[in-house]
Scaffold this active site. Structure first.
Site, PDB file in Angstrom:
ATOM      1  N   ARG A  36       1.227  -1.130  -0.152  1.00 27.82           N
ATOM      2  CA  ARG A  36      -0.038   0.010  -0.246  1.00 27.82           C
ATOM      3  C   ARG A  36       1.318   1.450   0.174  1.00 27.82           C
ATOM      4  O   ARG A  36       2.134   1.222   0.767  1.00 27.82           O
ATOM      5  CB  ARG A  36      -0.649   0.094   1.183  1.00 27.82           C
ATOM      6  CG  ARG A  36      -1.774  -1.059   1.821  1.00 27.82           C
ATOM      7  CD  ARG A  36      -2.942  -0.777   2.449  1.00 27.82           C
ATOM      8  NE  ARG A  36      -3.739  -2.451   2.382  1.00 27.82           N
ATOM      9  CZ  ARG A  36      -3.174  -3.121   2.887  1.00 27.82           C
ATOM     10  NH1 ARG A  36      -1.974  -3.190   3.872  1.00 27.82           N
ATOM     11  NH2 ARG A  36      -3.688  -4.563   3.420  1.00 27.82           N
ATOM     12  N   LYS A  61      -2.197  -1.721   7.574  1.00 25.80           N
ATOM     13  CA  LYS A  61      -4.044  -1.949   7.945  1.00 25.80           C
ATOM     14  C   LYS A  61      -4.042  -3.547   8.978  1.00 25.80           C
ATOM     15  O   LYS A  61      -3.669  -4.339   9.040  1.00 25.80           O
ATOM     16  CB  LYS A  61      -4.097  -2.037   7.304  1.00 25.80           C
ATOM     17  CG  LYS A  61      -6.124  -1.725   7.447  1.00 25.80           C
ATOM     18  CD  LYS A  61      -6.563  -1.666   5.462  1.00 25.80           C
ATOM     19  CE  LYS A  61      -7.750  -0.880   5.218  1.00 25.80           C
ATOM     20  NZ  LYS A  61      -7.756  -0.951   3.721  1.00 25.80           N
ATOM     21  N   HIS A 136      -2.685   3.921  -5.932  1.00 28.15           N
ATOM     22  CA  HIS A 136      -3.082   2.535  -5.583  1.00 28.15           C
ATOM     23  C   HIS A 136      -3.477   1.582  -6.057  1.00 28.15           C
ATOM     24  O   HIS A 136      -2.848   0.339  -6.378  1.00 28.15           O
ATOM     25  CB  HIS A 136      -4.459   2.564  -4.716  1.00 28.15           C
ATOM     26  CG  HIS A 136      -4.020   1.418  -4.030  1.00 28.15           C
ATOM     27  ND1 HIS A 136      -4.222   1.266  -2.828  1.00 28.15           N
ATOM     28  CD2 HIS A 136      -5.883   0.937  -4.133  1.00 28.15           C
ATOM     29  CE1 HIS A 136      -4.906  -0.010  -2.363  1.00 28.15           C
ATOM     30  NE2 HIS A 136      -5.599   0.339  -3.379  1.00 28.15           N
ATOM     31  N   ARG A 139      -0.770  -1.144  -6.779  1.00 24.79           N
ATOM     32  CA  ARG A 139      -0.933  -2.530  -5.781  1.00 24.79           C
ATOM     33  C   ARG A 139      -1.767  -3.801  -6.393  1.00 24.79           C
ATOM     34  O   ARG A 139      -1.897  -4.961  -6.879  1.00 24.79           O
ATOM     35  CB  ARG A 139      -1.688  -1.577  -4.325  1.00 24.79           C
ATOM     36  CG  ARG A 139      -1.936  -3.393  -3.416  1.00 24.79           C
ATOM     37  CD  ARG A 139      -2.617  -2.509  -1.902  1.00 24.79           C
ATOM     38  NE  ARG A 139      -3.236  -3.889  -1.378  1.00 24.79           N
ATOM     39  CZ  ARG A 139      -2.490  -4.566  -0.048  1.00 24.79           C
ATOM     40  NH1 ARG A 139      -1.372  -4.491  -0.399  1.00 24.79           N
ATOM     41  NH2 ARG A 139      -3.432  -5.708   0.242  1.00 24.79           N
ATOM     42  N   HIS A 170      -4.120  -8.939   3.605  1.00 27.09           N
ATOM     43  CA  HIS A 170      -5.107  -9.028   3.907  1.00 27.09           C
ATOM     44  C   HIS A 170      -5.741  -9.234   4.497  1.00 27.09           C
ATOM     45  O   HIS A 170      -5.240 -10.601   5.599  1.00 27.09           O
ATOM     46  CB  HIS A 170      -6.388  -9.539   2.215  1.00 27.09           C
ATOM     47  CG  HIS A 170      -5.923  -9.081   1.064  1.00 27.09           C
ATOM     48  ND1 HIS A 170      -5.840  -9.289  -0.361  1.00 27.09           N
ATOM     49  CD2 HIS A 170      -5.575  -7.363   0.993  1.00 27.09           C
ATOM     50  CE1 HIS A 170      -6.129  -8.649  -0.665  1.00 27.09           C
ATOM     51  NE2 HIS A 170      -5.520  -7.431   0.011  1.00 27.09           N
ATOM     52  N   TYR A 179     -10.768 -10.143  -6.066  1.00 25.26           N
ATOM     53  CA  TYR A 179      -9.852  -9.661  -8.264  1.00 25.26           C
ATOM     54  C   TYR A 179     -10.802 -10.723  -8.851  1.00 25.26           C
ATOM     55  O   TYR A 179     -10.126 -10.904 -10.387  1.00 25.26           O
ATOM     56  CB  TYR A 179      -8.522  -9.911  -7.474  1.00 25.26           C
ATOM     57  CG  TYR A 179      -7.426  -8.938  -6.541  1.00 25.26           C
ATOM     58  CD1 TYR A 179      -7.196  -7.962  -7.624  1.00 25.26           C
ATOM     59  CD2 TYR A 179      -7.510  -8.846  -5.599  1.00 25.26           C
ATOM     60  CE1 TYR A 179      -6.862  -6.738  -7.426  1.00 25.26           C
ATOM     61  CE2 TYR A 179      -7.187  -8.608  -4.981  1.00 25.26           C
ATOM     62  CZ  TYR A 179      -6.646  -7.044  -5.507  1.00 25.26           C
ATOM     63  OH  TYR A 179      -6.323  -5.582  -5.136  1.00 25.26           O
TER      64      TYR A 179
END
Length: 204
Positions: A36, A61, A136, A139, A170, A179
């Site tokens: 990120r 995150k 972004h 990524r 994640h 995705y």
């Protein structure tokens, strides 16, 4: 670093020279690791071990930390940047690995403006009804490229997805599975794989 999109070539036009080097390194790092942008901006010098070829993305995150392994070409590029940075600022003003033209940490909220200028300089125009590329998106590009390669090499994508999910930070593999639905080419490859499996099971 390999995998630079063509707008990264225009970082050489930025001034001063260290700003150009920082942007070239930032874009390359995001493109080849899937980090990120905030993680790259917060990356501390002691999080980067170029001897071992690893990055520690600490307390990111959801409070998760992870280890990212670097390709030898990425290590070489980061060494070049490190030398340029230390030559420009022998007395570091920031503990971050990437610094701005004053030697301080990168200002995340200001990154989109510079990136938009690089995209414009590269002559990239979004199709009607589509937004322009964002930082972004590197990524997303990394993630999609990785999954496409897995499908094409015939490996077990389902077994590998948890690894990619961990790599990306994640919290839930479902975020990585997204995705498959969001990218038509991935969806087509996944459907083709399922058809092959079904044909194999149906064969006498």
């Amino acid at each position: 670093m390999p995998g630079h999109p063509r707008w990264s070539r225009h970082t050489d036009d930025l001034r001063p020279a260290l700003r150009a080097a920082t942007w070239r390194t930032l874009i390359g790092l995001l493109a080849v690791t899937g980090m990120r942008q905030g993680e790259a901006c917060r990356l501390r010098r002691d999080d980067v071990d170029l001897q071992a070829g690893t990055l520690v993305i600490a307390d990111s995150k959801f409070g998760k930390s992870r280890l990212v392994f670097l390709h030898p070409t990425a290590i070489t590029a980061l060494r070049v940047y490190e030398q340029a940075r230390d030559q420009a600022f022998p007395e570091p003003e920031a503990a971050t690995f990437l610094v701005n033209s004053r030697g301080g940490p990168l200002d995340g909220p200001n990154l989109p403006k510079t990136f938009a200028a690089l995209v414009t300089a590269a002559g990239i125009q979004a199709p009607p009804g589509r937004r322009a590329p964002r930082l972004h998106d590197l990524r997303h590009a990394f993630t999609v490229a990785t999954m496409l390669e897995w499908y094409r090499d015939g490996g077990n994508v389902q077994a590998r997805l948890p690894i990619l999910s961990t790599w990306l930070g994640h919290v839930d593999p479902k975020s990585t599975y997204w995705y498959l639905q969001a990218v038509p080419e991935l969806l087509a490859l996944a459907a083709g794989r399922l058809e092959q499996q079904a044909d194999g099971q149906a064969a006498p």
